[in-house]
Structure formats: structure tokens, C-alpha cells
Design a protein around this motif. Structure first.
Motif, PDB file in Angstrom:
ATOM      1  N   PRO A  30      10.943  -7.513  -1.360  1.00 25.89           N
ATOM      2  CA  PRO A  30      10.313  -6.505  -2.209  1.00 25.89           C
ATOM      3  C   PRO A  30       9.597  -5.458  -1.363  1.00 25.89           C
ATOM      4  CG  PRO A  30       9.710  -8.738  -2.914  1.00 25.89           C
ATOM      5  CD  PRO A  30      10.398  -8.860  -1.593  1.00 25.89           C
ATOM      6  N   ALA A  32       6.796  -2.234  -2.090  1.00 25.36           N
ATOM      7  CA  ALA A  32       5.992  -1.457  -3.042  1.00 25.36           C
ATOM      8  C   ALA A  32       5.571  -0.179  -2.321  1.00 25.36           C
ATOM      9  CB  ALA A  32       4.825  -2.288  -3.538  1.00 25.36           C
ATOM     10  N   GLY A  33       4.346  -0.143  -1.779  1.00 26.34           N
ATOM     11  CA  GLY A  33       3.925   1.043  -1.023  1.00 26.34           C
ATOM     12  C   GLY A  33       4.633   1.154   0.323  1.00 26.34           C
ATOM     13  N   THR A  35       3.635   0.026   3.144  1.00 23.25           N
ATOM     14  CA  THR A  35       2.748   0.227   4.307  1.00 23.25           C
ATOM     15  C   THR A  35       2.703  -1.000   5.226  1.00 23.25           C
ATOM     16  OG1 THR A  35       0.782  -0.429   3.061  1.00 23.25           O
ATOM     17  CG2 THR A  35       1.307   1.923   3.108  1.00 23.25           C
ATOM     18  N   ASP A  36       3.123  -2.144   4.745  1.00 19.61           N
ATOM     19  CA  ASP A  36       3.358  -3.298   5.623  1.00 19.61           C
ATOM     20  C   ASP A  36       4.847  -3.399   5.961  1.00 19.61           C
ATOM     21  OD1 ASP A  36       0.887  -4.655   6.186  1.00 19.61           O
ATOM     22  OD2 ASP A  36       0.802  -5.290   4.101  1.00 19.61           O
ATOM     23  N   VAL A  37       5.682  -3.287   4.932  1.00 20.87           N
ATOM     24  CA  VAL A  37       7.123  -3.514   5.132  1.00 20.87           C
ATOM     25  C   VAL A  37       7.704  -2.525   6.141  1.00 20.87           C
ATOM     26  CG1 VAL A  37       9.392  -3.352   4.020  1.00 20.87           C
ATOM     27  CG2 VAL A  37       7.547  -4.586   2.877  1.00 20.87           C
ATOM     28  N   TYR A  78      -4.434   1.692  -4.104  1.00 18.38           N
ATOM     29  CA  TYR A  78      -5.876   1.616  -3.814  1.00 18.38           C
ATOM     30  C   TYR A  78      -6.605   2.851  -4.331  1.00 18.38           C
ATOM     31  CZ  TYR A  78      -4.834  -2.294  -0.743  1.00 18.38           C
ATOM     32  OH  TYR A  78      -4.424  -3.507  -0.256  1.00 18.38           O
ATOM     33  N   THR A 109      -0.914  -1.121  -2.090  1.00 21.12           N
ATOM     34  CA  THR A 109      -1.239  -1.758  -3.369  1.00 21.12           C
ATOM     35  C   THR A 109      -1.871  -3.131  -3.158  1.00 21.12           C
ATOM     36  OG1 THR A 109       0.913  -2.862  -3.461  1.00 21.12           O
ATOM     37  CG2 THR A 109       0.786  -0.639  -4.433  1.00 21.12           C
ATOM     38  N   ASP A 122      -7.805  -6.966   3.148  1.00 19.97           N
ATOM     39  CA  ASP A 122      -9.151  -6.703   2.631  1.00 19.97           C
ATOM     40  C   ASP A 122      -9.346  -7.067   1.170  1.00 19.97           C
ATOM     41  OD1 ASP A 122     -10.377  -5.799   4.970  1.00 19.97           O
ATOM     42  OD2 ASP A 122      -9.392  -3.853   4.788  1.00 19.97           O
ATOM     43  N   ILE A 165       5.206 -10.793  -7.826  1.00 17.63           N
ATOM     44  CA  ILE A 165       3.835 -10.688  -8.328  1.00 17.63           C
ATOM     45  C   ILE A 165       3.837  -9.614  -9.413  1.00 17.63           C
ATOM     46  CG2 ILE A 165       1.435 -10.153  -7.747  1.00 17.63           C
ATOM     47  CD1 ILE A 165       2.256 -10.860  -4.769  1.00 17.63           C
TER      48      ILE A 165
HETATM   49  C1  LIG Z   1      -2.086   2.438   9.338  1.00 15.54           C
HETATM   50  C2  LIG Z   1      -2.293   1.222   8.468  1.00 15.54           C
HETATM   51  C3  LIG Z   1      -3.599   0.818   8.162  1.00 15.54           C
HETATM   52  C4  LIG Z   1      -3.812  -0.300   7.373  1.00 15.54           C
HETATM   53  N1  LIG Z   1      -5.109  -0.684   7.084  1.00 15.54           N
HETATM   54  C5  LIG Z   1      -5.334  -1.776   6.333  1.00 15.54           C
HETATM   55  C6  LIG Z   1      -6.678  -2.187   6.041  1.00 15.54           C
HETATM   56  O1  LIG Z   1      -7.650  -1.552   6.439  1.00 15.54           O
HETATM   57  N2  LIG Z   1      -6.846  -3.298   5.274  1.00 15.54           N
HETATM   58  C7  LIG Z   1      -5.783  -4.008   4.779  1.00 15.54           C
HETATM   59  O2  LIG Z   1      -5.996  -5.012   4.091  1.00 15.54           O
HETATM   60  N3  LIG Z   1      -4.506  -3.638   5.050  1.00 15.54           N
HETATM   61  C8  LIG Z   1      -4.251  -2.547   5.795  1.00 15.54           C
HETATM   62  N4  LIG Z   1      -2.961  -2.192   6.071  1.00 15.54           N
HETATM   63  C9  LIG Z   1      -1.857  -3.017   5.560  1.00 15.54           C
HETATM   64  C10 LIG Z   1      -1.305  -2.549   4.207  1.00 15.54           C
HETATM   65  O3  LIG Z   1      -1.603  -1.195   3.945  1.00 15.54           O
HETATM   66  C11 LIG Z   1      -1.851  -3.394   3.048  1.00 15.54           C
HETATM   67  O4  LIG Z   1      -1.557  -4.763   3.233  1.00 15.54           O
HETATM   68  C12 LIG Z   1      -1.294  -2.960   1.673  1.00 15.54           C
HETATM   69  O5  LIG Z   1      -2.036  -3.574   0.647  1.00 15.54           O
HETATM   70  C13 LIG Z   1       0.187  -3.278   1.497  1.00 15.54           C
HETATM   71  O6  LIG Z   1       0.576  -2.765   0.231  1.00 15.54           O
HETATM   72  P1  LIG Z   1       2.006  -2.104   0.027  1.00 15.54           P
HETATM   73  O7  LIG Z   1       2.147  -1.786  -1.414  1.00 15.54           O
HETATM   74  O8  LIG Z   1       2.185  -0.977   0.975  1.00 15.54           O
HETATM   75  O9  LIG Z   1       2.929  -3.343   0.430  1.00 15.54           O
HETATM   76  P2  LIG Z   1       4.439  -3.373   0.998  1.00 15.54           P
HETATM   77  O10 LIG Z   1       4.459  -2.986   2.430  1.00 15.54           O
HETATM   78  O11 LIG Z   1       5.357  -2.677   0.078  1.00 15.54           O
HETATM   79  O12 LIG Z   1       4.664  -4.957   0.862  1.00 15.54           O
HETATM   80  C14 LIG Z   1       3.871  -5.870   1.572  1.00 15.54           C
HETATM   81  C15 LIG Z   1       4.386  -7.293   1.327  1.00 15.54           C
HETATM   82  O13 LIG Z   1       4.209  -7.643  -0.036  1.00 15.54           O
HETATM   83  C16 LIG Z   1       5.468  -7.923  -0.638  1.00 15.54           C
HETATM   84  N5  LIG Z   1       5.368  -7.388  -2.012  1.00 15.54           N
HETATM   85  C17 LIG Z   1       4.987  -6.142  -2.392  1.00 15.54           C
HETATM   86  N6  LIG Z   1       4.916  -6.068  -3.734  1.00 15.54           N
HETATM   87  C18 LIG Z   1       5.273  -7.281  -4.205  1.00 15.54           C
HETATM   88  C19 LIG Z   1       5.404  -7.841  -5.521  1.00 15.54           C
HETATM   89  N7  LIG Z   1       5.121  -7.144  -6.639  1.00 15.54           N
HETATM   90  N8  LIG Z   1       5.811  -9.137  -5.639  1.00 15.54           N
HETATM   91  C20 LIG Z   1       6.077  -9.873  -4.527  1.00 15.54           C
HETATM   92  N9  LIG Z   1       5.958  -9.407  -3.256  1.00 15.54           N
HETATM   93  C21 LIG Z   1       5.564  -8.135  -3.106  1.00 15.54           C
HETATM   94  C22 LIG Z   1       6.514  -7.267   0.254  1.00 15.54           C
HETATM   95  O14 LIG Z   1       7.771  -7.903   0.184  1.00 15.54           O
HETATM   96  C23 LIG Z   1       5.871  -7.452   1.618  1.00 15.54           C
HETATM   97  O15 LIG Z   1       6.084  -8.770   2.093  1.00 15.54           O
HETATM   98  C24 LIG Z   1      -2.703  -1.040   6.861  1.00 15.54           C
HETATM   99  C25 LIG Z   1      -1.384  -0.628   7.147  1.00 15.54           C
HETATM  100  C26 LIG Z   1      -1.186   0.483   7.935  1.00 15.54           C
HETATM  101  C27 LIG Z   1       0.221   0.923   8.240  1.00 15.54           C
END
Ligand SMILES: Cc1cc2nc3c(=O)[nH]c(=O)nc-3n(C[C@H](O)[C@H](O)[C@H](O)COP(=O)(O)OP(=O)(O)OC[C@H]3O[C@@H](n4cnc5c(N)ncnc54)[C@H](O)[C@@H]3O)c2cc1C
Length: 301
Positions: A30, A32-33, A35-37, A78, A109, A122, A165
């Protein structure tokens, strides 16, 4: 690029379709945003056969309120959480404000934070402190998992391969909540350690959450019980008198004792324990001052 290097991009436009795709292709990752993937793909940490894009599923981007709970769709960013839900979810909103930069907060997210399940995420401490519940679903049905039981190991969670989720159910705040994080700089920083506290004066309960100081996020259960008992015994929930210094110190010590930190590139175990004691004392003091301030401002019900 050879055929085996291609990543299929699956893009459902409804929740039912997303669950059907995940059932058929449990190996699809999956996104979403992203930012991890996307970081993991860019660094070649993962090479999934398929990505399951959730950004076109409208249900995931919704939140609602019902009988003292907020149901926060897994895809709410967020930025929206901060703008729209800081009132009922103050602890999570404080944590969200510390995430990354505006760009990351626009895309990232809570669902993604839970999906990644990093011990340093966080969202986890405030979700633990408030007794949040994760709503997950598959074509087999829907189930709820208390945050307390959701984190199963380093970057591992309780999701089955065919599950997604859907949302997080969080009690609307019934008292002050706080969050604190230490890192190597003030912004754009992964927590070296973090701590959240939530007070519920009506129920006379205390909630806590520890981040980045154990293999999984976890509560400081003994600290919660100690503080709730000490406040009750001294009649402080009713009087809103000053917190005895000994109570604040012991709360900090018990919070630090609940952690199992390691030495790593971001900090030593000893620094993390010390930081946790300081953050627990500070967050409790901030929360208590705001509880006392409500009385001064005549906001007591
Ligand atoms: C420059 C930078 C700074 C950052 N700073 C922080 C910080 O200060 N604090 C912090 O906590 N994090 C930080 N992060 C990490 C990231 O932004 C967070 O973990 C964020 O919440 C991930 O959300 P996303 O929607 O981008 O997830 P994605 O990258 O889309 O997904 C993350 C994971 O969740 C899974 N996933 C997503 N949605 C679902 C769903 N609905 N059901 C099942 N699985 C799902 C994906 O498969 C993947 O394994 C940072 C990342 C970057 C690149």
C-alpha cells in the motif's frame, strides 16, 4: 528495465475495490502519502512487485465524530489533522506539528505512520496515551485492535497480509494532553526519544506513550498507575492544587524505567532514559498547568 524489474501500479477508486485488490494481491505494497514508501524505493530497501495506491479511495480521507470518539480515516494528512482536529485531538495534533516539514505534513498520514510502525513514529505515543483503537479491514470483514496491541516488533504491526488500515478511533480529549520529542535538531528530525501524556480528570485516569526507546512504542503502565493513585490520594483532581515535586520526579523515573532503549547512531540508551524522565516531568507539568489554568479561566464544567 527488464520485465521482472517492473512495478505494477494498482489504483482502486473505492474502499471495496481496495480491499478486493489486497485480497487478490496480498504482496502489493500500500502507498498513501508515500513519504516512507518512496524513500524505501529510492534507496532500494524494497522492490515490491506491485504498489497499491490508496490516494483515490475517498473513504480514507474522511473523518467523523460520534459519541465522544473521533474516527480518523487512515488517509487524512497531518496538515488536515492539525487544521481540523486540534480541538478534540490535542495530543496527536502536537505530535503532528513536529512531523517533518510542511511538505511531509501535506502528504504524510497517520495511517502511513501506523503502517510503517517505526518505533520512532510520532503518532504512536499520543495514540497509546489516549487509548486509541486501530480499525482494520479485509474482504473477510472489519476488526479493531487497541493501539496497545498493534505494534508487534520493530517496524511490524498486527495487520494480516490481506488487511488494510481503515481508520483510527480516538477518544475526544476529556482533559489536557501533551507530547514532547527530542532529536538532534529542532525540525525535520526523527525522534531520539518521545513521550506523550493524557489526563482524564473525569475518569481520574492517566495515559502515557513512549516512542523511540524500545523495539516498539509502548505505554509506561507503572507511571500511569502511580500518578493516577497519587493525584487521587491527595485530592488533586478536585483541588487542582500544585503537584508535589516528589510526585513529578517519581512519574519521570517510572516513565524512564518503562523503556528498553538501545545505543544507536541517534543516541545512547542512557541518554534516551535520561531524556524520557525529563520529558515525562515536563509534559506532566505542562498538562497540569493547563488543567489549573482552566479553573482560573472559569472553564471548569
Ligand atoms: C523528510 C522526511 C521527514 C520525516 N519526518 C518524520 C517525523 O518527524 N516523524 C515521523 O513520525 N515520521 C516522519 N517521516 C516518516 C513519514 O513521513 C511518516 O511515517 C508518515 O506518517 C508516513 O505516512 P505516508 O502516508 O506518507 O505513508 P506511506 O509512505 O504511503 O506508507 C507507509 C507505510 O504504511 C503502509 N500503509 C499506508 N497506508 C496504509 C493503509 N491504509 N493500510 C495499510 N498499510 C498502509 C505502507 O504500505 C507503508 O508500509 C518523515 C519522512 C521523510 C521523508
Amino acid at each position: 528495465m527488464g520485465r521482472e524489474d517492473r512495478v505494477e501500479f494498482l489504483q482502486p477508486t473505492s474502499w471495496a475495490d481496495a480491499l478486493a485488490v489486497k485480497a487478490e494481491r496480498p504482496e502489493a505494497l500500500p502507498i498513501a502519502g508515500g513519504t516512507d514508501v518512496m524513500v524505501e524505493l529510492n534507496f532500494d530497501v524494497r522492490r515490491p512487485a506491485a504498489l497499491l495506491d490508496l490516494t483515490r479511495v475517498p473513504e480514507l480521507a474522511e473523518w467523523s465524530r460520534d459519541e465522544g470518539w473521533v474516527r480518523l480515516g487512515a488517509g487524512v494528512s497531518y496538515t488536515r489533522l492539525i487544521d481540523e482536529l486540534a480541538g478534540p485531538l490535542p495530543g496527536l495534533a502536537v505530535a503532528a506539528r513536529t512531523v517533518g516539514s510542511p511538505q511531509i505534513r501535506n502528504r504524510g498520514t497517520v495511517g502511513g505512520n501506523l503502517g510503517a510502525a517505526s518505533p520512532a513514529g510520532d503518532c504512536h505515543p499520543p495514540l497509546l496515551a489516549t487509548g486509541a483503537v486501530i480499525e482494520v479491514a479485509s474482504v473477510r470483514g472489519r476488526r479493531t485492535i487497541p493501539a496497545d496491541g498493534f505494534y508487534t516488533g520493530v517496524k511490524r504491526n498486527a495487520l494480516e497480509p490481506d488487511e488494510l488500515i481503515a481508520a483510527v478511533l480516538i477518544p475526544a480529549a476529556a482533559g489536557p494532553q501533551q507530547f514532547s520529542k527530542i532529536g538532534t535538531r529542532n525540525a525535520m528530525v526523527i525522534a531520539v526519544a518521545s513521550f506523550a501524556v493524557a489526563l482524564d480528570p473525569g475518569r481520574k485516569t492517566v495515559g502515557t506513550g513512549i516512542g523511540s526507546a524500545a523495539p516498539t512504542p509502548r505505554r509506561a503502565v507503572a507511571a500511569e498507575a502511580f500518578l493516577a493513585g497519587a493525584l487521587d490520594e491527595a485530592g488533586l483532581w478536585e483541588s487542582r492544587g500544585d503537584l508535589p515535586e516528589g510526585v513529578v520526579t517519581e512519574f519521570g523515573a517510572l516513565a524512564a524505567a518503562a523503556a528498553s532503549p538501545v545505543d544507536d547512531v541517534r543516541g545512547t540508551a542512557a541518554y534516551r532514559r535520561h531524556g524520557l524522565a525529563v520529558m515525562a516531568r515536563r509534559t506532566l507539568t505542562w498538562a497540569w498547568h493547563s488543567y489549573q489554568g482552566e479553573a482560573d479561566r472559569g472553564e471548569v464544567g
